[in-house]
Design an enzyme around this catalytic site. Structure first.
Site, short mmCIF file in Angstrom:
data_model
loop_
_atom_site.label_atom_id
_atom_site.label_comp_id
_atom_site.label_asym_id
_atom_site.label_seq_id
_atom_site.Cartn_x
_atom_site.Cartn_y
_atom_site.Cartn_z
N PHE A 139 0.86 -1.19 0.00
CA PHE A 139 0.00 0.00 0.00
C PHE A 139 0.88 1.23 0.00
O PHE A 139 1.76 1.38 0.86
CB PHE A 139 -0.93 0.04 1.22
CG PHE A 139 -1.83 1.25 1.19
CD1 PHE A 139 -2.96 1.27 0.38
CD2 PHE A 139 -1.52 2.39 1.93
CE1 PHE A 139 -3.77 2.41 0.32
CE2 PHE A 139 -2.32 3.52 1.87
CZ PHE A 139 -3.45 3.53 1.07
N ASP A 224 9.23 2.56 1.62
CA ASP A 224 8.08 3.30 2.12
C ASP A 224 7.95 2.99 3.60
O ASP A 224 7.42 1.94 3.98
CB ASP A 224 6.83 2.87 1.33
CG ASP A 224 5.55 3.52 1.85
OD1 ASP A 224 5.58 4.09 2.95
OD2 ASP A 224 4.52 3.43 1.16
N LYS A 253 3.01 9.48 8.47
CA LYS A 253 2.17 9.20 9.64
C LYS A 253 2.61 9.77 11.00
O LYS A 253 2.07 10.75 11.45
CB LYS A 253 1.93 7.69 9.74
CG LYS A 253 1.02 7.20 8.61
CD LYS A 253 0.47 5.82 8.85
CE LYS A 253 -0.72 5.52 7.96
NZ LYS A 253 -0.42 4.92 6.67
C1 LIG Z 1 -0.72 5.28 5.25
C2 LIG Z 1 0.26 4.84 4.24
C3 LIG Z 1 0.49 5.59 3.06
C4 LIG Z 1 -0.37 6.77 2.67
O1 LIG Z 1 -0.23 7.83 3.54
P1 LIG Z 1 -1.28 9.07 3.45
O2 LIG Z 1 -0.75 10.05 4.45
O3 LIG Z 1 -2.62 8.52 3.79
O4 LIG Z 1 -1.23 9.57 2.06
C5 LIG Z 1 1.50 5.19 2.22
N1 LIG Z 1 2.25 4.12 2.50
C6 LIG Z 1 2.07 3.38 3.61
C7 LIG Z 1 2.96 2.22 3.87
C8 LIG Z 1 1.06 3.71 4.51
O5 LIG Z 1 0.86 2.95 5.59
#
Ligand SMILES: *Cc1c(COP(=O)(O)O)cnc(C)c1O
Length: 396
Positions: A139, A224, A253
């Site tokens: 994701f 990520d 986050k």
């Molecule tokens: C939450 C998340 C995102 C997206 O972050 P947003 O601030 O909602 O755009 C991207 N990558 C990972 C691994 C995430 O957990």
């Protein structure tokens, strides 16, 4: 009608239905606890989806926001921003990176990483080299490029045509990755531990193999760490568990203790591909959010929260493992305070039952209960949550 019910009725009329929201209206938070509009208390094991690592309303973050708000909120990246510079210095001193770009979310940080990888690779190796390989069940966000990067059909559905140039391979399968790399490949983008995909922890051999493959084929490795970063797994960054470093890393986050910010960090050689005019963000790195982030990152380091995440993570995993006596509980997986409880049944009903009994739980990937509480969670709070979960499981 309760106050919560009134809010929910109003939301129904004016808020777009992008989320399947639960009928809870939190209005106040402190540490691991939230209170709703009717004064009901909840123990928070979701922490704003791994955002509130410091707990709700950490006093140092609150003070930083209050003071900075009265001083300067926004001024534009046409000028230099001292707190942005200090935050970049701090983050770069804590990891492999030399330079930072600031934005406002995880998806934006990944957008920046994708653009940087493409620009760097095209200039160094030629315009045919633009493809990025990502993992199934990954994701990476909800913008068009990050939806294209995400390895989940349910996220991509309805939005064709996707951005060209992404390939997906099974996670934790080095041979599949090796077989997919071609002359067009410029980068590999992975979460060190998959979050939304169900808390999937890869093997050390796989992660080191990915790094080695990227070195051999001169590919950029992008991690990520939007969910795994900033102490969640008991290390400041999850890639430290594998003793490897990426070329580019994204964070968001937990970076500003609940305030919205994202960043994309890179080695100097790679970062140099971003020249004036090639990327930007109006709000990115503004004085207010970068001041909050400085306070949040310092608090994580100064308050021993990495050790705490390790200790409380072990305790949580141990207590969750004891639930394997229930037939619907399959296995516990995770690192630190990023923990999944894999079930043989959908988790939605357990989450609803948890809410009714005052604990915020989360289910991801249908059958995985995901526990990402604030790193300041106590043993007593873990015991309270486990007690509630035991009663729910006993009744199911
Ligand atoms: C939450 C998340 C995102 C997206 O972050 P947003 O601030 O909602 O755009 C991207 N990558 C990972 C691994 C995430 O957990």
């Amino acid at each position: 009608m309760s106050l919560s019910q009134e809010w929910i009725a109003r939301a129904d009329r004016v808020i777009m239905k992008t989320y399947g929201r639960y009928p809870i209206v939190p209005v106040r938070g402190q540490g691991c606890e939230l209170w709703d509009a009717d004064g009901r208390r909840y123990l928070d094991f979701l922490a704003g989806v791994a955002v509130n690592n410091l707990g709700h309303c950490h006093p140092k973050v609150v003070a930083a926001l209050q003071q900075q708000a009265a001083n300067l909120i926004h001024c534009s990246n046409y000028y230099h921003v001292p707190s942005q510079i200090e935050l970049a210095e701090l983050l770069c001193s804590l990891c492999f990176a030399d330079q930072a770009f600031f934005c406002n979310s995880g998806a934006e940080a990944n957008e920046a990483a994708i653009k940087l990888a493409r620009k760097f690779s095209r200039e160094k190796y030629g315009a045919e080299r633009y493809e990025i390989i990502t993992a199934a069940d990954s994701f990476h966000g909800r913008t068009m490029a990050t939806v294209s990067a995400t390895g989940q059909e349910k996220v991509q559905r309805f939005f064709d045509p996707l951005l060209h140039g992404f390939k997906h391979v099974p996670f934790n399968d080095l041979e599949a990755l090796r077989a997919t790399v071609g002359p067009q490949t410029c980068a590999v983008l992975l979460e060190p531990i998959q979050g939304e995909g169900g808390i999937n922890v890869p093997s050390v051999d796989y992660m080191r193999g990915v790094r080695q493959l990227c070195d051999e084929r001169q590919l950029l490795l992008i991690f990520d760490e939007v969910q795994t970063g900033l102490g969640r797994t008991g290390k400041l960054f999850a890639h430290e568990h594998f003793d490897i470093a990426p070329d580019i890393m994204t964070l968001a986050k937990a970076l500003a203790g609940g305030a919205p910010i994202g960043t994309m960090l890179a080695r100097a050689e790679v970062a140099a591909a971003f020249t004036p005019g090639t990327h930007g963000s109006t709000f990115g790195g503004n004085p207010l959010m970068t001041t909050a982030a400085l306070a949040a990152v310092r608090a994580i380091l100064e308050e021993g929260l990495l050790e705490r995440a390790q200790a409380m993570g072990s305790y949580l995993q141990e207590r969750l493992a004891s639930l394997q006596r229930f037939p619907c509980v399959r296995e516990v997986r995770g690192i630190g305070l990023m923990v999944g409880l894999n079930l043989t049944i959908p988790g939605a009903e357990i989450v609803n039952q948890g809410h009714a009994r005052g604990v915020l739980l989360n289910c991801t990937h249908d059958t995985v209960l995901r526990f990402v509480p604030p790193l300041v969670v106590t043993r007593e709070q873990i015991d309270e949550m486990i007690g509630i979960l035991e009663r729910i499981l006993a009744e199911i």
